[in-house]
Design an enzyme around this catalytic site. Sequence first.
Site, PDB file in Angstrom:
ATOM      1  N   ASP A  20       0.852  -1.187   0.000  1.00 59.87           N
ATOM      2  CA  ASP A  20       0.000   0.000   0.000  1.00 59.87           C
ATOM      3  C   ASP A  20       0.885   1.232   0.000  1.00 59.87           C
ATOM      4  O   ASP A  20       2.122   1.134  -0.029  1.00 59.87           O
ATOM      5  CB  ASP A  20      -0.951  -0.001   1.207  1.00 59.87           C
ATOM      6  N   HIS A  56      -2.778   3.017  -4.492  1.00 57.90           N
ATOM      7  CA  HIS A  56      -2.179   2.496  -3.256  1.00 57.90           C
ATOM      8  C   HIS A  56      -0.749   2.011  -3.522  1.00 57.90           C
ATOM      9  O   HIS A  56      -0.336   0.961  -3.019  1.00 57.90           O
ATOM     10  CB  HIS A  56      -3.034   1.377  -2.671  1.00 57.90           C
ATOM     11  N   GLU A 102      -9.877   2.293  -5.194  1.00 58.24           N
ATOM     12  CA  GLU A 102      -9.533   3.647  -4.765  1.00 58.24           C
ATOM     13  C   GLU A 102      -8.362   4.225  -5.570  1.00 58.24           C
ATOM     14  O   GLU A 102      -7.315   4.555  -5.022  1.00 58.24           O
ATOM     15  CB  GLU A 102      -9.203   3.648  -3.270  1.00 58.24           C
TER      16      GLU A 102
END
Length: 534
Positions: free
Chosen positions: A168, A239, A302
């Site tokens: 991440d 990420h 995301e």
Amino acid sequence: MTLIPAPSRCAPGQGLFTFTAATPLTADPVLARAAAWLRHALTSATGLPLLEGPGGVEIRHTVGLGPEEYRLTATTESVLIEASAQAGAFYGAQTLRQLLDPAAFRAGRTGDRTWSIPAIEIADAPTYGWRGCLIDVARHFLPKNDLLRYIDLLAAHKLNVLHLHLTDDQGWRLEIRKYPKLTEVGAWRRESPLGARRHRLFDGRPHGGFYSQDDIREIVSYAADRSVTVLPEIDLPGHTQAAIAAYPELGNLDVPLGVRTEWGVGENVINVSDETIAFFTDVLDEVLELFPGEYICVGGDETPKTQWNESLPAKERMRELGLRDADELQTWLMRHFTDYLLARGRKPLGWDELLEGGLPPGLTVGAWRGDRCTSMAARAGHDVVVSPFAETYLDFRQAEGDQEPVPIGSVTSLRAVHAFDPVPHGLTGQERSRILGAQAALWTEHIDSPRLLDYMAFPRLAAFAEAMWSDERDFEDFLVRLAVHEKRLDALGVEYRPATGPHPWQRRPDAPGHPRTRAEIDSELADWTSNLRP
């Protein structure tokens, strides 16, 4: 009975079977691993040798049962576990341990006692084939020995998938030999937020760690012996700031980046050059060598499109491919990696944001944004693993009030987790068959120690395990059984949340949270999914 998860069928008998120093334990060769685990677990706690021999406890290979199905028959004279595969035999062995005194869950003897189980007949099989738990080791690293302990805890509850979120913005946790800077640079950050990000507090302490490739081989092997499959996640294309910090040529900017020290969704994503695609293909080459399981998660969640929309190379890539927008660019990029995995006999798993640009063929969808995403993926003909954040994210607070450590999200109560049903209403039979199961998630932005991980996971993870295993559920009966099960957790050293609230040492007044209502969560969910294309 006090079994968790509750078995499919259970018929008590008369009398007890008592273990002695002369009690043998034997198994058909195909089920020998389950017998080896049971012998080790019980000998450590009881001191009984459980040597091989006829009679006593037998684990027998029986055709006609499902791979995770078992039958356990205990009389005053013998115990028989029947299964067709290692997993079923192992779950039968776990049930046998639960039938004993909770002291059977300790790692050493605590004194002399009589070890008995009731005469009983159990026929048992899970409702869902995918019963998983995601542990985010990227935000806060979980050392190897603590991770092995969690594999034991998952196995004790008949959960069968450990989803490791390995990469991440805030850390890269997997050794990649071709690209050593991923861990030399990307495995540590200079500090972490203290509490929810809105408070702008930081702890000033460097944080890091990673798993060597031999660590991973050990973890995977240890899990396999306990019928747990380890699913790795290499998150792409967002990420990825830790990777970009290690290798700046992967990014879209001309300025160097550090490993991200804030939570939330970062703007920095990888570029779409051929060189970057080759880089992460090399990474996946090593991932496939380490993780033999059927599924590999490639993320897809995301991913802000700001940098791609401003990047001349990304715009040129969209023009040459005839793509409408950056959402379709993401699907094009992810299709490279999903096709790569499919060509090597693996199944790609990606998060439901990939619905926004069109799902790549062959993708299994991790649906975390609610029933709408689950239904859309299933209706599009894709298999689905369900993990809705409002129901299964165990980093969300467990009760109202400021006593909960770092309270975030809405309340996800023990009752709500136990009642969770992964199948949305309105699906056809064919669409329902696409729901493989579900997994709970332990995202660790606000879980910075194994002790706090215990508090957030248990007893809710036990309730989730029952929701995925048992077809019929009775919460009041579960609470009765949980009172005994907590003694097993005590024996295992699990620092679970008491029903009355946290112990004083489980509170975190130094780390303020950001509690929200379920209405706020639902409104946020509606915003997130408003642009989904049918």
